[in-house]
Scaffold this active site. Structure first.
Site, PDB file in Angstrom:
ATOM      1  N   HIS A  53       0.964  -1.122  -0.063  1.00 18.01           N
ATOM      2  CA  HIS A  53      -0.015   0.057   0.023  1.00 18.01           C
ATOM      3  C   HIS A  53       0.842   1.290  -0.048  1.00 18.01           C
ATOM      4  CE1 HIS A  53       0.657  -0.523   4.223  1.00 18.01           C
ATOM      5  NE2 HIS A  53       0.381   0.599   4.608  1.00 18.01           N
ATOM      6  N   HIS A  55       1.347   4.050   1.821  1.00 17.42           N
ATOM      7  CA  HIS A  55       1.967   4.846   2.879  1.00 17.42           C
ATOM      8  C   HIS A  55       3.537   4.798   2.640  1.00 17.42           C
ATOM      9  CE1 HIS A  55      -1.765   4.090   5.418  1.00 17.42           C
ATOM     10  NE2 HIS A  55      -1.713   5.113   4.982  1.00 17.42           N
ATOM     11  N   ASP A  57       6.077   4.715   4.652  1.00 16.87           N
ATOM     12  CA  ASP A  57       7.118   3.781   5.721  1.00 16.87           C
ATOM     13  C   ASP A  57       6.992   2.500   4.885  1.00 16.87           C
ATOM     14  OD1 ASP A  57       4.193   3.566   6.773  1.00 16.87           O
ATOM     15  OD2 ASP A  57       5.053   2.054   8.015  1.00 16.87           O
ATOM     16  N   HIS A  58       6.173   2.208   3.847  1.00 20.95           N
ATOM     17  CA  HIS A  58       6.257   0.987   2.927  1.00 20.95           C
ATOM     18  C   HIS A  58       6.862   1.626   1.612  1.00 20.95           C
ATOM     19  CE1 HIS A  58       3.475  -1.169   5.566  1.00 20.95           C
ATOM     20  NE2 HIS A  58       3.506  -0.168   6.206  1.00 20.95           N
ATOM     21  N   HIS A 109      -7.261  -0.743   5.698  1.00 25.37           N
ATOM     22  CA  HIS A 109      -6.250   0.280   6.238  1.00 25.37           C
ATOM     23  C   HIS A 109      -6.194   1.197   5.245  1.00 25.37           C
ATOM     24  CE1 HIS A 109      -2.691   1.482   8.213  1.00 25.37           C
ATOM     25  NE2 HIS A 109      -1.923   1.130   6.998  1.00 25.37           N
ATOM     26  N   ASP A 131      -0.183  -3.761   6.201  1.00 27.44           N
ATOM     27  CA  ASP A 131      -0.616  -3.215   7.643  1.00 27.44           C
ATOM     28  C   ASP A 131      -2.129  -3.717   7.600  1.00 27.44           C
ATOM     29  OD1 ASP A 131       1.638  -1.972   7.996  1.00 27.44           O
ATOM     30  OD2 ASP A 131       0.996   0.081   7.691  1.00 27.44           O
ATOM     31  N   HIS A 169       4.722  -4.776  10.663  1.00 26.02           N
ATOM     32  CA  HIS A 169       5.077  -3.997  12.088  1.00 26.02           C
ATOM     33  C   HIS A 169       5.206  -4.793  13.237  1.00 26.02           C
ATOM     34  CE1 HIS A 169       4.751   0.321  10.561  1.00 26.02           C
ATOM     35  NE2 HIS A 169       3.944  -0.152   9.796  1.00 26.02           N
TER      36      HIS A 169
HETATM   37 ZN   LIG Z   1       3.179   0.687   8.104  1.00 24.21          ZN
HETATM   38 ZN   LIG Z   2       0.249   1.794   6.277  1.00 20.27          ZN
END
Ligand SMILES: [Zn+2]
Ligand SMILES: [Zn+2]
Length: 259
Positions: A53, A55, A57-58, A109, A131, A169
């Site tokens: 996805h 985001h 941090d990915h 999410h 996530d 995570h």
């Molecule tokens: Zn994440």
């Molecule tokens: Zn995420």
């Protein structure tokens, strides 16, 4: 074959899967942990990058990794992710670094979140779920509805018992504290919590988990169980026990404010 969670940021894992020569990574929010892992294993060639996805941090490390390695990138059909990439969705199959994956749409999410499932990686199924599903928990509903997330989790829960669950995570201990509040009488949960605490005390990952375990301990996969509904009703008396979506939505809301 090796499956390695590379720590990134404060609690992310970038999953590295390789066969001794060809490698892929999943959700590289940072390039450096992957570049370090490749430098430590000079026989490996990074050939594939999977994105669940949009985001940051990915996805934050994708451009740098692609430039450094020319790896092919696969990502969600419906989200804004760094180009160029091959966009994939439900039912599509792909082969990355010699590993076969099937794509599952798991909105909730984010609106276009996808997961990557392989029925057989060295004799066992494997799931990269980003996530959406965490060990003992699930992702926050930033873009999707409770109904969508429940459907997504139902789809994942239907995968085989032995499926290795690779989440992005390390949220397991805090998820299990909440799970215990929901289901204080769940013996499997108590046992799992003790094992995870021992792992974290040595700074070891609690992941991958597996699907049989998640079905036994994860309240978000157990929202139709009488014990979960009972625990939720003790917290939120307005819960409609016969309405699976209402139960799931209230469970997720409780977790949002749980300390
Ligand atoms: Zn994440
Ligand atoms: Zn995420």
């Amino acid at each position: 074959m090796e499956l390695i969670p590379l720590p990134a940021f404060s609690d992310n894992y970038i999953w590295l899967l390789h066969d001794g020569q060809r490698a892929l990574v999943v959700d590289p929010g940072q390039a450096q942990p992957v570049l370090d892992a490749l430098a430590a294993r000079p026989a490996l060639r990074l050939e594939g990058i999977l994105i669940t996805h949009h985001h940051a941090d990915h996805t934050g490390g994708v451009a740098q990794l692609r430039e450094a390695t020319q790896a092919q990138v696969w990502g969600p059909a419906l989200e804004r992710v760094p180009e160029p990439l091959l966009r994939v969705q439900q039912g599509q199959r792909l082969q990355a670094a010699g590993f076969d994956f099937e794509v599952l749409d798991v909105p909730g999410h984010t609106a276009g979140h996808i997961a990557f499932y392989s029925a057989d990686v060295l004799g066992q199924p494997l799931l990269f779920c980003g996530d959406t599903l965490f060990s003992g928990g699930c992702g926050r509903l930033f873009e999707g509805t409770p109904a969508q997330m429940l459907h997504s989790l139902d789809q994942l829960a239907a995968l085989p018992d032995t499926t290795r669950v690779c989440c992005t995570h390390e949220y397991t201990l805090s998820n299990l504290r909440f799970a215990r509040a929901v289901e204080p009488g769940n013996a499997a949960l108590l046992d799992y919590q003790a094992r995870c605490e021992a792992l974290r005390a040595q700074s070891l990952p609690t992941l991958p988990s597996n699907m049989a375990l998640e079905r036994a301990i994860n309240p978000f996969l157990r929202s139709r169980e009488a014990s979960v509904i009972q625990g939720l009703q003790a917290h939120d008396a307005d819960t409609h026990a016969g309405d699976a979506i209402d139960v799931f939505a209230r469970l997720r809301e409780w977790k949002n404010t749980f300390q």
